[in-house]
Write a protein that holds these residues in place. Structure first.
Motif, PDB file in Angstrom:
ATOM      1  N   GLY A 206       0.285   0.444   4.048  1.00 28.64           N
ATOM      2  CA  GLY A 206       0.280   1.800   3.071  1.00 28.64           C
ATOM      3  C   GLY A 206      -0.541   1.772   2.014  1.00 28.64           C
ATOM      4  O   GLY A 206      -0.982   3.250   2.317  1.00 28.64           O
ATOM      5  N   ILE A 207      -0.472   0.775   1.101  1.00 27.02           N
ATOM      6  CA  ILE A 207      -1.248   0.669  -0.413  1.00 27.02           C
ATOM      7  C   ILE A 207      -2.264   1.494  -0.238  1.00 27.02           C
ATOM      8  O   ILE A 207      -3.077   0.316   0.043  1.00 27.02           O
ATOM      9  CB  ILE A 207      -0.434   0.111  -1.206  1.00 27.02           C
ATOM     10  N   VAL A 208      -3.151   2.051  -1.182  1.00 26.67           N
ATOM     11  CA  VAL A 208      -4.041   1.952  -1.403  1.00 26.67           C
ATOM     12  C   VAL A 208      -4.710   1.351  -2.994  1.00 26.67           C
ATOM     13  O   VAL A 208      -5.470   0.477  -2.580  1.00 26.67           O
ATOM     14  CB  VAL A 208      -5.030   3.138  -1.237  1.00 26.67           C
ATOM     15  N   THR A 209      -3.765   2.116  -3.637  1.00 28.50           N
ATOM     16  CA  THR A 209      -4.079   1.228  -5.125  1.00 28.50           C
ATOM     17  C   THR A 209      -2.265   1.009  -5.693  1.00 28.50           C
ATOM     18  O   THR A 209      -1.274   1.753  -5.193  1.00 28.50           O
ATOM     19  CB  THR A 209      -4.859   2.249  -5.840  1.00 28.50           C
ATOM     20  N   VAL A 210      -2.426   0.792  -6.557  1.00 33.90           N
ATOM     21  CA  VAL A 210      -0.928   0.338  -7.300  1.00 33.90           C
ATOM     22  C   VAL A 210      -1.446  -0.106  -9.384  1.00 33.90           C
ATOM     23  O   VAL A 210      -2.424  -0.915  -9.132  1.00 33.90           O
ATOM     24  CB  VAL A 210      -0.604  -1.058  -7.225  1.00 33.90           C
ATOM     25  N   GLN A 211      -1.316   1.268  -9.799  1.00 30.67           N
ATOM     26  CA  GLN A 211      -1.633   0.373 -11.067  1.00 30.67           C
ATOM     27  C   GLN A 211      -0.559   0.380 -12.474  1.00 30.67           C
ATOM     28  O   GLN A 211       0.258   0.831 -11.962  1.00 30.67           O
ATOM     29  CB  GLN A 211      -2.405   2.301 -10.897  1.00 30.67           C
ATOM     30  N   ILE A 212      -1.183  -0.903 -12.738  1.00 29.85           N
ATOM     31  CA  ILE A 212      -0.169  -1.595 -14.010  1.00 29.85           C
ATOM     32  C   ILE A 212      -0.436  -1.207 -15.504  1.00 29.85           C
ATOM     33  O   ILE A 212      -1.489  -1.243 -15.274  1.00 29.85           O
ATOM     34  CB  ILE A 212       0.022  -2.320 -13.646  1.00 29.85           C
TER      35      ILE A 212
END
Length: 152
Positions: A68-74
């Protein structure tokens, strides 16, 4: 509750879910990895043995389904430095994702010269691919990428 205990290392992140929600949270990773040093978020997300990742939002602790995760910005400096590698070729790209999200950045392609095209990179990549930007990295789930264009 022992079933919800999580590793100690926390990495600040902005997570976009497939239902359109955005979570400002901390992702939990292991303090150490087999390669030495702390486990990176991308390694946790690409770990095929787990389908959920533990996160904290404020005082709440919960699990998020990786599909369900589209993007993860770090933007956390130590995580960015650990992910930056000197080898390879930068490929500036413009991504269009399902749901109307558009991103611009660069892929770092570390592959043999005869297989160093963007298509080769994407076809061989793990579930999440890093898209490098100015002072940030966005981990993009490949299955949500609709189009890839050159950003030059």
């Amino acid at each position: 509750m022992i079933e919800y205990q999580v590793p100690r290392r926390e990495v600040a992140a902005t997570v976009v879910l497939d239902d359109g929600r955005t979570l400002e949270c901390k992702l939990f990773t292991a303090v150490s990895s087999p390669e030495g040093g702390p486990q990176l978020v991308i390694d946790r997300l690409n770990d095929a043995s787990e389908e959920f990742v533990p996160v904290a939002g404020g005082d709440d602790r919960f699990l998020v389904s990786k599909p369900g995760i589209v993007t993860v910005q770090i933007t956390q400096r130590d995580e960015l430095q650990a992910m930056e590698i000197d080898a390879g070729r930068d490929a500036p790209v413009r991504l269009s994702l399902a749901g109307g999200i558009n991103l611009v950045g660069r892929f770092r392609i570390v592959m043999p010269p005869e297989r160093a095209r963007v298509i080769d990179f994407l076809n061989e990549a793990s579930r999440f691919v890093p898209l490098f930007g100015e002072d940030r990295v966005t981990l993009v789930q490949r299955s949500y990428i609709v189009t890839v264009r050159s950003a030059i």
